[in-house]
Motif scaffolding. Structure first.
Motif, mmCIF file in Angstrom:
data_model
loop_
_atom_site.group_PDB
_atom_site.id
_atom_site.type_symbol
_atom_site.label_atom_id
_atom_site.label_comp_id
_atom_site.label_asym_id
_atom_site.label_seq_id
_atom_site.Cartn_x
_atom_site.Cartn_y
_atom_site.Cartn_z
ATOM 1 N N SER A 89 0.816 -1.214 0.000
ATOM 2 C CA SER A 89 0.000 0.000 0.000
ATOM 3 C C SER A 89 0.848 1.263 0.000
ATOM 4 N N VAL A 90 0.250 2.341 -0.508
ATOM 5 C CA VAL A 90 0.880 3.664 -0.516
ATOM 6 C C VAL A 90 -0.082 4.640 0.157
ATOM 7 N N HIS A 91 0.417 5.396 1.119
ATOM 8 C CA HIS A 91 -0.378 6.396 1.819
ATOM 9 C C HIS A 91 0.222 7.762 1.513
ATOM 10 N N VAL A 92 -0.584 8.687 1.028
ATOM 11 C CA VAL A 92 -0.092 10.011 0.671
ATOM 12 C C VAL A 92 -0.844 11.079 1.452
ATOM 13 N N HIS A 93 -0.125 12.137 1.770
ATOM 14 C CA HIS A 93 -0.676 13.286 2.486
ATOM 15 C C HIS A 93 -0.307 14.513 1.657
ATOM 16 N N PRO A 94 -1.178 14.942 0.735
ATOM 17 C CA PRO A 94 -0.850 16.068 -0.153
ATOM 18 C C PRO A 94 -0.535 17.343 0.633
ATOM 19 N N MET A 95 0.449 18.099 0.129
ATOM 20 C CA MET A 95 0.829 19.374 0.741
ATOM 21 C C MET A 95 1.257 20.327 -0.363
ATOM 22 N N ALA A 96 0.662 21.500 -0.388
ATOM 23 C CA ALA A 96 1.024 22.489 -1.407
ATOM 24 C C ALA A 96 2.449 22.986 -1.204
ATOM 25 N N HIS A 97 2.888 23.023 0.055
ATOM 26 C CA HIS A 97 4.248 23.474 0.367
ATOM 27 C C HIS A 97 4.902 22.401 1.232
ATOM 28 N N ALA A 98 5.387 21.377 0.594
ATOM 29 C CA ALA A 98 5.979 20.251 1.311
ATOM 30 C C ALA A 98 7.293 20.670 1.962
ATOM 31 N N PRO A 99 7.559 20.218 3.186
ATOM 32 C CA PRO A 99 8.821 20.556 3.862
ATOM 33 C C PRO A 99 9.998 19.809 3.244
ATOM 34 N N ALA A 100 11.192 20.253 3.574
ATOM 35 C CA ALA A 100 12.386 19.578 3.057
ATOM 36 C C ALA A 100 12.529 18.189 3.668
ATOM 37 N N GLN A 101 12.124 18.048 4.934
ATOM 38 C CA GLN A 101 12.191 16.768 5.621
ATOM 39 C C GLN A 101 10.830 16.444 6.220
ATOM 40 N N ALA A 102 10.485 15.181 6.247
ATOM 41 C CA ALA A 102 9.204 14.773 6.831
ATOM 42 C C ALA A 102 9.247 14.937 8.344
ATOM 43 N N PRO A 103 8.143 15.377 8.961
ATOM 44 C CA PRO A 103 8.112 15.458 10.422
ATOM 45 C C PRO A 103 8.278 14.074 11.031
ATOM 46 N N ALA A 104 8.943 14.008 12.193
ATOM 47 C CA ALA A 104 9.205 12.719 12.828
ATOM 48 C C ALA A 104 7.917 11.956 13.114
ATOM 49 N N SER A 105 6.881 12.679 13.515
ATOM 50 C CA SER A 105 5.577 12.054 13.761
ATOM 51 C C SER A 105 4.630 12.420 12.622
ATOM 52 N N PRO A 106 4.149 11.438 11.857
ATOM 53 C CA PRO A 106 3.241 11.729 10.746
ATOM 54 C C PRO A 106 1.959 12.396 11.241
ATOM 55 N N PRO A 107 1.367 13.280 10.454
ATOM 56 C CA PRO A 107 0.081 13.888 10.827
ATOM 57 C C PRO A 107 -0.963 12.817 11.113
ATOM 58 N N GLY A 108 -1.883 13.126 12.009
ATOM 59 C CA GLY A 108 -2.897 12.153 12.407
ATOM 60 C C GLY A 108 -4.072 12.063 11.463
ATOM 61 N N SER A 109 -4.139 12.934 10.463
ATOM 62 C CA SER A 109 -5.251 12.907 9.509
ATOM 63 C C SER A 109 -4.779 13.462 8.165
ATOM 64 N N GLY A 110 -5.662 13.403 7.180
ATOM 65 C CA GLY A 110 -5.336 13.936 5.860
ATOM 66 C C GLY A 110 -4.617 12.965 4.946
ATOM 67 N N TRP A 111 -4.604 11.687 5.299
ATOM 68 C CA TRP A 111 -3.930 10.676 4.494
ATOM 69 C C TRP A 111 -4.918 9.994 3.553
#
Length: 226
Positions: A89-111
């Protein structure tokens, strides 16, 4: 097949030739090395006729899950955001302004979840390949040369002296020897991999970074293998 020795720092190509015993042993343990340290930081460069994609993140080789930021190159930002994947499976969390590095804790929603495509998608093929670069046991060093693995040259990656070797034929596909090229250090550490995928003319490049590996936390709906 095109020879890829473009890691910088000057390359020495005099192959292909048969692997020495030492080279075969190092190639045999290179995937196990990734599993042994649990995970590695990676940068996955995915080619595409409509513009490429770059995934910057980490792969947990024991949990068989990857996590990072995906950004487009030469294309719009519709594919940008966070991404987490498993073998199925692939889980994506769209972001118009994606950060350079992913946050250590993934967001709890929006996937958003979708199945990982077995063929036809260079991105999904790249993600699947990245997960397969770890194994809980070494390969059989004696069988590697018999199945087409070979030495191609020496190079440097980020100041590390490496040997460039091609892998053997896939167990389920004869005649595929050379499709995967490994940059392997003296102790068997994997520094770079280049792989040709069926859907693209240019190869996928997976570079292992020097950033400290941070254990991958599962996003909502993701269950690591262990």
């Amino acid at each position: 097949m095109t020879v890829f020795l473009l890691a910088g720092g000057g390359s020495e190509a005099s192959g292909p030739r048969a692997l020495t015993e030492d080279e075969a042993n190092r190639l045999a343990i290179t995937r196990f090395r990734n599993y042994e340290v649990r995970g590695r930081t990676v940068t996955i460069t995915v080619p595409g006729t409509a513009g490429g994609l770059t995934v910057t993140g980490s792969v947990d080789y024991r949990g068989q899950v990857g996590y990072g930021v995906v950004r487009g190159s030469g294309r719009d930002t519709s594919s940008d955001g966070l991404i987490q994947w498993t073998a199925t499976s692939v889980h994506v969390h769209p972001m118009a302004h994606a950060p350079a590095q992913a946050p250590a804790s993934p967001p709890g929603s929006g996937w958003y979840e979708r199945p990982l495509q077995a063929s036809g998608s260079a991105l999904d093929s790249s993600l699947a390949i990245a997960l397969k670069l770890g194994s809980d046991r070494p390969d059989n060093a004696e069988l590697l040369p018999q199945n087409g693995a070979a030495w191609w040259g020496r190079d440097q990656v980020d100041g590390h002296r490496v040997d460039v070797m091609t892998g053997p034929s896939s167990p389920d596909r004869s005649g595929t020897a050379g499709n995967v090229r490994y940059w392997v250090g003296p102790d068997g550490t994997m520094y770079r991999v280049r792989v040709r995928v069926e859907s693209e003319e240019q190869p996928v490049v997976i570079a292992f970074g020097t950033r400290k590996y941070v254990p991958v936390e599962p996003a909502p709906g993701v269950t690591p293998a262990r």
